[in-house]
Scaffold this motif. Structure first.
Motif, mmCIF file in Angstrom:
data_model
loop_
_atom_site.group_PDB
_atom_site.id
_atom_site.type_symbol
_atom_site.label_atom_id
_atom_site.label_comp_id
_atom_site.label_asym_id
_atom_site.label_seq_id
_atom_site.Cartn_x
_atom_site.Cartn_y
_atom_site.Cartn_z
ATOM 1 N N PHE A 41 0.792 -1.230 0.000
ATOM 2 C CA PHE A 41 0.000 0.000 0.000
ATOM 3 C C PHE A 41 0.826 1.283 0.000
ATOM 4 O O PHE A 41 0.314 2.340 -0.367
ATOM 5 C CB PHE A 41 -0.943 0.011 1.209
ATOM 6 C CG PHE A 41 -1.876 -1.157 1.264
ATOM 7 C CD1 PHE A 41 -2.844 -1.332 0.291
ATOM 8 C CD2 PHE A 41 -1.785 -2.104 2.286
ATOM 9 C CE1 PHE A 41 -3.721 -2.419 0.331
ATOM 10 C CE2 PHE A 41 -2.645 -3.186 2.337
ATOM 11 C CZ PHE A 41 -3.614 -3.346 1.359
ATOM 12 N N MET A 281 -7.991 3.856 0.356
ATOM 13 C CA MET A 281 -7.670 2.812 1.326
ATOM 14 C C MET A 281 -8.884 2.375 2.136
ATOM 15 O O MET A 281 -8.803 1.421 2.903
ATOM 16 C CB MET A 281 -6.587 3.309 2.290
ATOM 17 C CG MET A 281 -5.220 3.513 1.643
ATOM 18 S SD MET A 281 -4.571 2.000 0.918
ATOM 19 C CE MET A 281 -4.461 0.962 2.356
ATOM 20 N N TYR A 288 -12.431 -2.666 -2.836
ATOM 21 C CA TYR A 288 -11.991 -3.983 -2.368
ATOM 22 C C TYR A 288 -13.138 -4.989 -2.233
ATOM 23 O O TYR A 288 -12.980 -6.034 -1.610
ATOM 24 C CB TYR A 288 -11.278 -3.836 -1.017
ATOM 25 C CG TYR A 288 -10.074 -2.913 -1.086
ATOM 26 C CD1 TYR A 288 -8.879 -3.332 -1.662
ATOM 27 C CD2 TYR A 288 -10.158 -1.602 -0.596
ATOM 28 C CE1 TYR A 288 -7.787 -2.484 -1.744
ATOM 29 C CE2 TYR A 288 -9.072 -0.754 -0.681
ATOM 30 C CZ TYR A 288 -7.890 -1.186 -1.250
ATOM 31 O OH TYR A 288 -6.811 -0.341 -1.335
ATOM 32 N N ILE A 314 -2.389 -1.149 6.454
ATOM 33 C CA ILE A 314 -3.581 -0.336 6.184
ATOM 34 C C ILE A 314 -3.718 0.724 7.263
ATOM 35 O O ILE A 314 -3.807 0.410 8.441
ATOM 36 C CB ILE A 314 -4.839 -1.219 6.173
ATOM 37 C CG1 ILE A 314 -4.728 -2.309 5.084
ATOM 38 C CG2 ILE A 314 -6.080 -0.380 5.940
ATOM 39 C CD1 ILE A 314 -5.867 -3.302 5.074
#
Length: 315
Positions: A41, A281, A288, A314
Protein backbone atom coordinates in the motif's frame (compact mmCIF):
# COMPACT_ATOMS: atom_id res chain seq x y z
CA UNK A 1 -2.13 8.07 26.03
CA UNK A 2 1.47 7.77 24.68
CA UNK A 3 1.47 4.08 25.66
CA UNK A 4 -0.54 3.39 22.53
CA UNK A 5 2.62 4.19 20.57
CA UNK A 6 4.27 1.23 22.27
CA UNK A 7 1.25 -0.94 21.46
CA UNK A 8 1.39 0.00 17.78
CA UNK A 9 5.13 -0.57 17.62
CA UNK A 10 4.92 -4.00 19.25
CA UNK A 11 1.66 -5.10 17.66
CA UNK A 12 2.16 -3.82 14.12
CA UNK A 13 5.81 -2.87 13.85
CA UNK A 14 4.88 0.79 13.21
CA UNK A 15 7.58 3.38 13.86
CA UNK A 16 6.29 5.73 16.60
CA UNK A 17 6.78 9.49 16.82
CA UNK A 18 5.82 11.76 19.72
CA UNK A 19 5.89 15.48 18.90
CA UNK A 20 5.90 17.96 21.77
CA UNK A 21 5.33 21.72 21.77
CA UNK A 22 6.97 23.84 24.48
CA UNK A 23 6.35 27.33 25.79
CA UNK A 24 8.65 28.83 28.42
CA UNK A 25 10.30 25.39 28.77
CA UNK A 26 6.91 23.86 29.62
CA UNK A 27 5.13 21.28 27.42
CA UNK A 28 1.87 22.78 26.10
CA UNK A 29 0.96 20.32 23.36
CA UNK A 30 1.57 16.85 21.98
CA UNK A 31 0.88 14.78 18.88
CA UNK A 32 1.37 11.01 18.66
CA UNK A 33 2.10 9.67 15.18
CA UNK A 34 2.81 6.28 13.67
CA UNK A 35 4.55 5.54 10.38
CA UNK A 36 2.49 2.89 8.60
CA UNK A 37 4.26 1.28 5.67
CA UNK A 38 4.03 -1.76 3.43
CA UNK A 39 5.13 -2.85 -0.03
CA UNK A 40 1.48 -3.39 -0.93
CA UNK A 41 0.00 0.00 0.00
CA UNK A 42 2.88 2.42 0.53
CA UNK A 43 3.72 4.77 3.40
CA UNK A 44 1.42 6.86 5.61
CA UNK A 45 1.84 9.00 8.73
CA UNK A 46 -1.19 8.60 10.98
CA UNK A 47 -2.44 9.78 14.38
CA UNK A 48 -3.34 7.07 15.17
CA UNK A 49 -4.22 3.77 13.48
CA UNK A 50 -6.45 1.31 15.41
CA UNK A 51 -6.97 3.69 18.38
CA UNK A 52 -10.52 5.06 18.79
CA UNK A 53 -9.40 8.68 19.03
CA UNK A 54 -6.07 10.47 18.85
CA UNK A 55 -4.78 13.68 17.24
CA UNK A 56 -3.41 16.84 18.78
CA UNK A 57 -3.72 17.74 22.44
CA UNK A 58 -2.74 21.34 23.13
CA UNK A 59 -3.35 24.30 25.39
CA UNK A 60 -3.42 27.02 22.73
CA UNK A 61 -3.72 27.61 18.96
CA UNK A 62 -0.04 28.45 18.63
CA UNK A 63 0.98 25.03 19.95
CA UNK A 64 -1.53 23.35 17.66
CA UNK A 65 -0.18 25.17 14.60
CA UNK A 66 3.41 24.34 15.52
CA UNK A 67 2.57 20.65 15.91
CA UNK A 68 0.82 20.52 12.53
CA UNK A 69 3.79 22.34 10.94
CA UNK A 70 6.20 19.75 12.32
CA UNK A 71 3.95 16.85 11.34
CA UNK A 72 3.80 18.17 7.77
CA UNK A 73 7.61 18.49 7.71
CA UNK A 74 7.91 14.94 9.04
CA UNK A 75 5.54 13.67 6.35
CA UNK A 76 7.81 15.24 3.74
CA UNK A 77 10.94 13.80 5.35
CA UNK A 78 9.43 10.30 5.48
CA UNK A 79 8.08 10.61 1.92
CA UNK A 80 4.61 9.34 2.82
CA UNK A 81 1.53 9.45 0.59
CA UNK A 82 -0.32 11.51 3.15
CA UNK A 83 -0.50 12.67 6.75
CA UNK A 84 -3.78 11.72 8.47
CA UNK A 85 -4.88 13.41 11.71
CA UNK A 86 -7.90 11.90 13.44
CA UNK A 87 -9.37 14.74 15.47
CA UNK A 88 -12.61 15.46 17.27
CA UNK A 89 -12.46 19.13 16.30
CA UNK A 90 -11.68 20.60 12.90
CA UNK A 91 -8.21 22.14 12.66
CA UNK A 92 -7.57 25.22 10.56
CA UNK A 93 -4.26 24.88 8.75
CA UNK A 94 -3.31 25.67 5.17
CA UNK A 95 -1.58 22.30 4.64
CA UNK A 96 -4.63 20.27 5.69
CA UNK A 97 -6.44 20.44 2.36
CA UNK A 98 -9.01 17.66 2.77
CA UNK A 99 -11.13 16.21 5.55
CA UNK A 100 -13.66 13.43 6.04
CA UNK A 101 -16.55 13.20 8.49
CA UNK A 102 -17.85 9.72 7.60
CA UNK A 103 -16.62 8.26 10.91
CA UNK A 104 -18.06 8.98 14.35
CA UNK A 105 -17.13 7.85 17.86
CA UNK A 106 -20.06 6.27 19.70
CA UNK A 107 -20.09 7.04 23.44
CA UNK A 108 -22.52 6.31 26.23
CA UNK A 109 -22.77 8.21 29.52
CA UNK A 110 -22.87 5.63 32.30
CA UNK A 111 -25.00 5.88 35.45
CA UNK A 112 -23.67 5.11 38.92
CA UNK A 113 -25.24 1.66 39.30
CA UNK A 114 -25.91 -1.45 37.24
CA UNK A 115 -29.60 -1.19 38.15
CA UNK A 116 -29.78 2.32 36.73
CA UNK A 117 -27.95 1.13 33.62
CA UNK A 118 -30.57 -1.61 33.13
CA UNK A 119 -33.42 0.85 33.62
CA UNK A 120 -32.14 3.20 30.92
CA UNK A 121 -32.04 0.46 28.26
CA UNK A 122 -34.97 0.20 25.90
CA UNK A 123 -37.45 -2.64 26.34
CA UNK A 124 -36.25 -4.17 23.07
CA UNK A 125 -32.63 -4.33 24.22
CA UNK A 126 -33.57 -5.71 27.64
CA UNK A 127 -35.59 -8.42 25.90
CA UNK A 128 -32.55 -9.43 23.83
CA UNK A 129 -30.40 -9.66 26.97
CA UNK A 130 -33.06 -11.79 28.71
CA UNK A 131 -33.11 -14.13 25.70
CA UNK A 132 -29.36 -14.45 26.10
CA UNK A 133 -29.84 -15.23 29.80
CA UNK A 134 -32.00 -18.20 28.85
CA UNK A 135 -29.12 -19.61 26.78
CA UNK A 136 -27.12 -20.01 30.02
CA UNK A 137 -24.03 -18.31 28.68
CA UNK A 138 -21.07 -17.88 31.01
CA UNK A 139 -18.54 -15.05 31.04
CA UNK A 140 -14.88 -15.11 32.04
CA UNK A 141 -12.46 -12.20 32.45
CA UNK A 142 -8.71 -12.51 32.15
CA UNK A 143 -5.50 -11.64 30.35
CA UNK A 144 -3.08 -13.57 28.18
CA UNK A 145 -4.47 -16.79 29.67
CA UNK A 146 -7.59 -16.23 27.53
CA UNK A 147 -5.80 -14.99 24.42
CA UNK A 148 -5.97 -18.26 22.46
CA UNK A 149 -9.74 -18.55 22.96
CA UNK A 150 -10.22 -14.86 22.23
CA UNK A 151 -8.23 -15.06 19.01
CA UNK A 152 -9.98 -18.18 17.80
CA UNK A 153 -13.36 -16.40 17.84
CA UNK A 154 -11.96 -13.08 16.67
CA UNK A 155 -10.13 -14.53 13.66
CA UNK A 156 -13.18 -16.56 12.60
CA UNK A 157 -15.36 -13.46 12.65
CA UNK A 158 -12.82 -11.34 10.77
CA UNK A 159 -12.68 -14.00 8.04
CA UNK A 160 -16.47 -14.02 7.82
CA UNK A 161 -16.44 -10.21 7.47
CA UNK A 162 -13.82 -10.46 4.72
CA UNK A 163 -11.31 -8.44 6.73
CA UNK A 164 -7.63 -9.35 7.31
CA UNK A 165 -7.11 -10.22 10.95
CA UNK A 166 -4.70 -8.54 13.36
CA UNK A 167 -1.83 -10.53 14.83
CA UNK A 168 -2.06 -11.88 18.37
CA UNK A 169 0.93 -9.60 19.08
CA UNK A 170 -1.40 -6.60 19.01
CA UNK A 171 -3.57 -7.91 21.82
CA UNK A 172 -0.54 -9.12 23.79
CA UNK A 173 0.87 -5.60 23.51
CA UNK A 174 -2.37 -4.00 24.77
CA UNK A 175 -2.48 -6.33 27.77
CA UNK A 176 1.20 -5.65 28.47
CA UNK A 177 1.13 -1.86 28.06
CA UNK A 178 -2.03 -1.46 30.14
CA UNK A 179 -1.66 -3.84 33.07
CA UNK A 180 -4.66 -3.80 35.44
CA UNK A 181 -6.53 -1.68 32.87
CA UNK A 182 -6.83 -4.00 29.87
CA UNK A 183 -8.67 -7.31 30.03
CA UNK A 184 -10.18 -9.94 27.79
CA UNK A 185 -13.80 -11.06 27.96
CA UNK A 186 -14.75 -14.55 26.77
CA UNK A 187 -18.39 -15.66 26.64
CA UNK A 188 -19.04 -19.39 26.34
CA UNK A 189 -21.98 -21.52 25.30
CA UNK A 190 -21.39 -24.66 27.37
CA UNK A 191 -17.60 -24.91 27.09
CA UNK A 192 -17.26 -23.30 23.68
CA UNK A 193 -16.07 -19.68 23.32
CA UNK A 194 -18.59 -17.91 21.08
CA UNK A 195 -18.20 -14.18 21.79
CA UNK A 196 -15.16 -12.16 22.84
CA UNK A 197 -13.97 -8.61 23.49
CA UNK A 198 -11.00 -6.67 24.78
CA UNK A 199 -11.65 -3.81 27.21
CA UNK A 200 -9.34 -0.96 28.16
CA UNK A 201 -10.36 0.98 31.28
CA UNK A 202 -9.05 4.55 31.29
CA UNK A 203 -9.49 7.38 33.76
CA UNK A 204 -13.27 7.48 33.81
CA UNK A 205 -13.82 5.93 30.40
CA UNK A 206 -13.89 2.31 29.24
CA UNK A 207 -13.37 1.47 25.57
CA UNK A 208 -13.76 -1.71 23.57
CA UNK A 209 -11.16 -1.60 20.76
CA UNK A 210 -12.10 -5.04 19.35
CA UNK A 211 -15.00 -7.45 19.79
CA UNK A 212 -16.40 -10.40 17.83
CA UNK A 213 -19.08 -13.09 17.97
CA UNK A 214 -19.43 -16.24 15.91
CA UNK A 215 -22.00 -15.74 13.18
CA UNK A 216 -23.39 -19.22 13.77
CA UNK A 217 -24.60 -17.98 17.18
CA UNK A 218 -26.21 -14.81 15.85
CA UNK A 219 -29.75 -15.93 16.60
CA UNK A 220 -28.87 -16.66 20.25
CA UNK A 221 -28.43 -12.93 21.09
CA UNK A 222 -24.95 -13.68 22.41
CA UNK A 223 -23.53 -10.40 21.09
CA UNK A 224 -26.16 -8.37 22.97
CA UNK A 225 -25.64 -10.49 26.07
CA UNK A 226 -21.87 -9.92 25.93
CA UNK A 227 -22.20 -6.16 25.52
CA UNK A 228 -24.42 -6.08 28.59
CA UNK A 229 -21.58 -7.78 30.48
CA UNK A 230 -19.13 -5.17 29.14
CA UNK A 231 -21.35 -2.30 30.24
CA UNK A 232 -21.84 -3.81 33.69
CA UNK A 233 -18.07 -4.23 34.01
CA UNK A 234 -17.50 -0.55 33.27
CA UNK A 235 -20.21 0.59 35.70
CA UNK A 236 -18.86 -1.66 38.45
CA UNK A 237 -15.45 -0.02 38.01
CA UNK A 238 -17.02 3.40 38.56
CA UNK A 239 -16.52 4.62 34.99
CA UNK A 240 -18.60 7.52 33.66
CA UNK A 241 -18.32 6.79 29.91
CA UNK A 242 -18.41 3.71 27.70
CA UNK A 243 -16.70 4.17 24.33
CA UNK A 244 -18.17 1.76 21.79
CA UNK A 245 -15.50 2.82 19.33
CA UNK A 246 -15.38 4.28 15.88
CA UNK A 247 -17.95 3.46 13.20
CA UNK A 248 -19.29 4.69 9.88
CA UNK A 249 -22.50 6.72 10.06
CA UNK A 250 -25.67 4.69 9.41
CA UNK A 251 -23.76 1.40 9.07
CA UNK A 252 -24.89 -1.85 10.71
CA UNK A 253 -22.42 -1.36 13.55
CA UNK A 254 -23.62 2.24 14.01
CA UNK A 255 -27.20 1.00 14.46
CA UNK A 256 -26.04 -1.67 16.93
CA UNK A 257 -24.09 0.79 19.05
CA UNK A 258 -26.80 3.43 18.94
CA UNK A 259 -29.48 1.08 20.31
CA UNK A 260 -27.63 0.97 23.66
CA UNK A 261 -28.16 4.70 24.00
CA UNK A 262 -24.74 5.82 22.81
CA UNK A 263 -24.42 9.15 21.02
CA UNK A 264 -22.24 9.97 18.00
CA UNK A 265 -19.29 12.25 18.66
CA UNK A 266 -18.01 13.94 15.48
CA UNK A 267 -14.69 12.75 14.09
CA UNK A 268 -12.68 14.83 11.64
CA UNK A 269 -10.04 12.98 9.66
CA UNK A 270 -7.84 15.69 8.17
CA UNK A 271 -5.17 15.20 5.54
CA UNK A 272 -2.00 16.69 4.18
CA UNK A 273 -1.95 14.91 0.83
CA UNK A 274 1.35 14.50 -0.98
CA UNK A 275 0.19 12.05 -3.65
CA UNK A 276 -2.64 9.64 -4.36
CA UNK A 277 -6.26 9.52 -3.19
CA UNK A 278 -7.07 9.49 0.53
CA UNK A 279 -10.32 7.55 -0.01
CA UNK A 280 -8.68 4.67 -1.84
CA UNK A 281 -7.67 2.81 1.33
CA UNK A 282 -11.18 2.75 2.82
CA UNK A 283 -13.34 -0.38 2.56
CA UNK A 284 -16.40 1.78 1.89
CA UNK A 285 -14.78 3.03 -1.33
CA UNK A 286 -15.92 -0.20 -3.01
CA UNK A 287 -12.47 -0.83 -4.44
CA UNK A 288 -11.99 -3.98 -2.37
CA UNK A 289 -15.46 -5.57 -2.67
CA UNK A 290 -14.19 -8.42 -4.85
CA UNK A 291 -11.25 -9.10 -2.54
CA UNK A 292 -13.62 -9.18 0.45
CA UNK A 293 -15.74 -11.87 -1.21
CA UNK A 294 -12.63 -13.94 -1.97
CA UNK A 295 -11.32 -13.52 1.59
CA UNK A 296 -14.59 -14.79 3.03
CA UNK A 297 -14.05 -18.10 1.27
CA UNK A 298 -10.51 -18.67 2.56
CA UNK A 299 -9.83 -21.17 5.36
CA UNK A 300 -9.39 -19.43 8.73
CA UNK A 301 -5.92 -20.90 9.28
CA UNK A 302 -4.74 -19.24 6.07
CA UNK A 303 -6.20 -15.84 6.99
CA UNK A 304 -4.37 -16.01 10.32
CA UNK A 305 -1.12 -16.50 8.41
CA UNK A 306 -1.47 -13.94 5.61
CA UNK A 307 -3.81 -11.46 7.32
CA UNK A 308 -1.47 -9.73 9.82
CA UNK A 309 1.18 -8.69 7.22
CA UNK A 310 -1.60 -7.17 5.09
CA UNK A 311 -3.58 -5.36 7.78
CA UNK A 312 -0.51 -3.80 9.37
CA UNK A 313 -0.03 -1.76 6.18
CA UNK A 314 -3.58 -0.34 6.18
CA UNK A 315 -3.75 3.07 7.91
Amino acid sequence: DPRWLGVLQQGFGHRPYLLLAFQDNRPVGSLSLALVKSLLFGRFLVSLPYVNTAGIVSENPEATAALVDRAVELADELDVKYLELRQEALLKHSSLSYYSTTKVNMRLALPATVEAMWDQLTAKVRNKVRKGDRQEFTVQWGGVDLLAEFYNVFSHNMRDLGTPVFSTRLFEAILTEFPKRAELCVVRAADRPVSVAILVHGDGSTEVPSASSLRSFGSSNVNDWMYWQLLKRAVERGQHTFDFGRTTMDSTTYVFKKKWGSKPVPSYWQYYVRRGDVTGMRLESGRYDRMIRIWQRLPVWLTRYIGPPIVRGIP
